[in-house]
Design a protein around this motif. Structure first.
Motif, PDB file in Angstrom:
ATOM      1  N   ILE A 422      34.846  39.308  93.172  1.00 20.29           N
ATOM      2  CA  ILE A 422      35.090  39.843  94.517  1.00 20.29           C
ATOM      3  C   ILE A 422      34.796  41.347  94.606  1.00 20.29           C
ATOM      4  CG2 ILE A 422      36.835  40.231  96.307  1.00 20.29           C
ATOM      5  CD1 ILE A 422      38.122  37.589  95.443  1.00 20.29           C
ATOM      6  N   PRO A 423      35.371  42.193  93.735  1.00 18.50           N
ATOM      7  CA  PRO A 423      35.013  43.621  93.806  1.00 18.50           C
ATOM      8  C   PRO A 423      33.522  43.863  93.565  1.00 18.50           C
ATOM      9  CG  PRO A 423      36.972  43.309  92.462  1.00 18.50           C
ATOM     10  CD  PRO A 423      36.386  41.953  92.703  1.00 18.50           C
ATOM     11  N   GLY A 424      32.908  42.996  92.770  1.00 20.91           N
ATOM     12  CA  GLY A 424      31.500  43.171  92.425  1.00 20.91           C
ATOM     13  C   GLY A 424      30.545  43.001  93.586  1.00 20.91           C
ATOM     14  N   THR A 425      31.023  42.431  94.707  1.00 17.32           N
ATOM     15  CA  THR A 425      30.145  42.284  95.869  1.00 17.32           C
ATOM     16  C   THR A 425      29.587  43.636  96.315  1.00 17.32           C
ATOM     17  OG1 THR A 425      32.064  42.421  97.339  1.00 17.32           O
ATOM     18  CG2 THR A 425      31.308  40.219  96.734  1.00 17.32           C
ATOM     19  N   LEU A 426      30.334  44.712  96.056  1.00 20.85           N
ATOM     20  CA  LEU A 426      29.900  46.047  96.468  1.00 20.85           C
ATOM     21  C   LEU A 426      28.669  46.526  95.699  1.00 20.85           C
ATOM     22  CD1 LEU A 426      33.416  47.725  96.735  1.00 20.85           C
ATOM     23  CD2 LEU A 426      31.946  46.998  98.620  1.00 20.85           C
ATOM     24  N   LEU A 427      28.337  45.852  94.601  1.00 17.34           N
ATOM     25  CA  LEU A 427      27.154  46.229  93.821  1.00 17.34           C
ATOM     26  C   LEU A 427      25.895  45.492  94.280  1.00 17.34           C
ATOM     27  CD1 LEU A 427      28.666  46.228  90.192  1.00 17.34           C
ATOM     28  CD2 LEU A 427      28.631  48.086  91.879  1.00 17.34           C
ATOM     29  N   TYR A 428      26.035  44.642  95.304  1.00 23.33           N
ATOM     30  CA  TYR A 428      24.896  43.819  95.733  1.00 23.33           C
ATOM     31  C   TYR A 428      24.667  43.927  97.239  1.00 23.33           C
ATOM     32  CZ  TYR A 428      25.333  42.004  91.038  1.00 23.33           C
ATOM     33  OH  TYR A 428      25.393  41.908  89.665  1.00 23.33           O
TER      34      TYR A 428
END
Length: 471
Positions: A422-428
């Motif tokens: 979920i937090p990783g969405t900000l990297l895409y």
């Protein structure tokens, strides 16, 4: 008595009492105990305590998993009971000689790089946001085109996205000096010397600019974005500083020790350490890229399957170095998307256990553990649920492999590191968000379905409780 206080009291008793605890500290999810006698620990009682999501020995520490937030509150109650609580730095001294040489080396690598990760995470998020803002579709919502964006604004975004990597050697040298007992500010200055503006810029040299040449054969360049030269120089520099300090009179220590340390180390770093380990760094990068470029999605299958196995061993921090190199060299990180799949899949397997079991206690343990995994932290899910029943963990590995395969086939590349699911969405946010979400859905779905169909039943729960003497 508050619930957390009771948990802390019962935990200390199960570990063998205060006299059996040499020291205790905590990280984001776990209490970490150094114990005097492992045989005195009632491990079944520890794992059966409320709020405990698993416990295991690793790197000389007995680690009890509570999850984010809860661990801080339980630790506060443990401190009130006058257990010997210490800082992470102090406890490191207790664990230095524990574990084999590989475990000690990986632990040290983690101690150096973990404090740096937050700023690299922030940098990755800045890259992702810049990618989002600069998309034509997003600009069109405000009646703009890429040509309307001012050079000054782009310059401002470069400050946000480039600074941490330009001065990465200073961060690495600072942290290395800190871990190996040197003076951190000397490490900072040594690292800054490696990126001094009087040296040819590393990226400029990579694009064809000439390095400085000393003695007719030693190339000298700046080490912007480089890791290994600063890391090795930091290790040697910290040890050198301690040796110099032992031999210098106290009245001269303030002047002589930093002077000799910096003089010797910058000479060694520019003329010996830098040229040698910059080549080593290049070979590591080439090897990493070769694995990630394996055809037919093989990289995703392999890494997606094995990553959480490596997490169990506690040596997964070694990947920090590889991810930093990928980001510095290419501005993207294909490793992150694959690791995201392996992380999400463990959460999917735990969610299946939570929804299928009729045990209230197991539900209360599994749901928060699954949420923790979806936020990027899998230890509660792995040690609290999946490994306890074995098959859910294996189904999670399969889900990770399938999701990793999808990530490789789609060519997903994050703009940063260290955050997933979920937090990783900000990297895409740079046009890859739909593919990223699809990879997560695949990983979670496969792990959930396999666990539901083949990986868990309440019969396993009864058998385990019977084996553990709980029924």
């Amino acid at each position: 008595m508050s619930e957390n206080k009771k948990v802390a009291k019962d935990l200390i008793e199960a570990i063998g009492g205060k006299d059996n605890i040499s020291s205790v500290t905590h990280c984001a999810t776990r209490l970490r105990f150094i114990v005097n006698d492992e045989e005195k620990i009632n491990k079944d009682k520890v794992e059966d305590l409320d709020k405990v999501k698993g416990a295991f020995f690793n790197s000389g520490q007995y680690q009890v998993i509570f999850g984010t937030g809860t661990v801080n509150r339980v630790y506060e109650e443990v401190e009130k009971l006058e257990v010997n609580s210490v800082s992470k730095e102090e406890q490191k001294e207790d664990t230095t000689k524990k574990g084999n040489r590989l475990q000690r080396s990986i632990r040290t690598l983690g101690d150096v790089f973990v404090p740096i990760i937050p700023v690299l995470v922030a940098t990755g998020l800045f890259m992702g946001l810049r990618g989002l803002v600069m998309q034509e579709q997003v600009l069109a919502l405000f009646g703009l085109t890429p040509a309307d964006i001012s050079d000054n604004f782009l310059l401002f975004t470069e400050i946000l996205t480039d600074t941490a990597f330009v001065f990465l050697p200073a961060l690495v040298a600072w942290s290395t000096f800190r871990v190996f007992g040197g003076t951190p500010i000397i490490g900072v200055v040594l690292g800054l010397m490696l990126v001094s503006p009087v040296l040819p810029n590393a990226w400029g040299v990579a694009e064809g600019a000439d390095p400085l040449v000393f003695f007719g054969f030693i190339p000298v360049v700046g080490y912007q974005g480089s890791v290994l030269p600063a890391f090795i120089a930091g290790i040697i520099g910290a040890k050198l500083e301690k040796q110099i300090r032992k031999r210098v009179p106290e009245s001269l220590d303030l002047i002589v020790t930093p002077f000799l340390t910096l003089l010797i180390m910058i000479t060694a770093a520019l003329f010996v350490i830098g040229p040698i380990f910059h080549v080593v760094e290049d070979y590591i990068l080439v090897g990493t890229v070769s694995v990630l470029e394996l055809p037919f999605g093989l990289a995703g299958l392999l890494i997606g399957f094995f990553h959480q196995l490596i997490v169990i061993t506690g040596v997964h921090h070694i990947f920090n170095l590889l991810e930093i190199q990928l980001l510095e060299s290419f501005g993207n990180n294909p490793f992150n998307a694959i690791v995201t799949a392996s992380t999400a899949a463990q959460g999917g397997a735990t969610l299946a256990v939570a929804m299928k079991t009729k045990s209230k206690k197991l539900k209360a343990l599994s749901f928060p553990s699954a949420i923790s995994a979806f936020l990027g932290i899998t230890e509660p899910a792995i040690f609290g649920v999946n490994l306890r029943y074995v098959r859910p963990f294996f189904m999670g590995l399969i889900g990770g492999a399938v999701g990793g395969f999808a990530a490789s086939i789609m060519g997903l590349k994050g703009t940063g590191m260290a955050i997933t699911v979920i937090p990783g969405t900000l990297l895409y946010l740079d046009g890859q968000i739909l593919q990223y979400l699809l990879v997560n859905v695949i990983a979670i779905g496969v792990a959930f379905a396999l666990t539901w169909l083949f990986g868990f039943s309440d019969k396993q729960l009864k058998e385990k409780n019977k084996h553990d003497g709980l029924t």
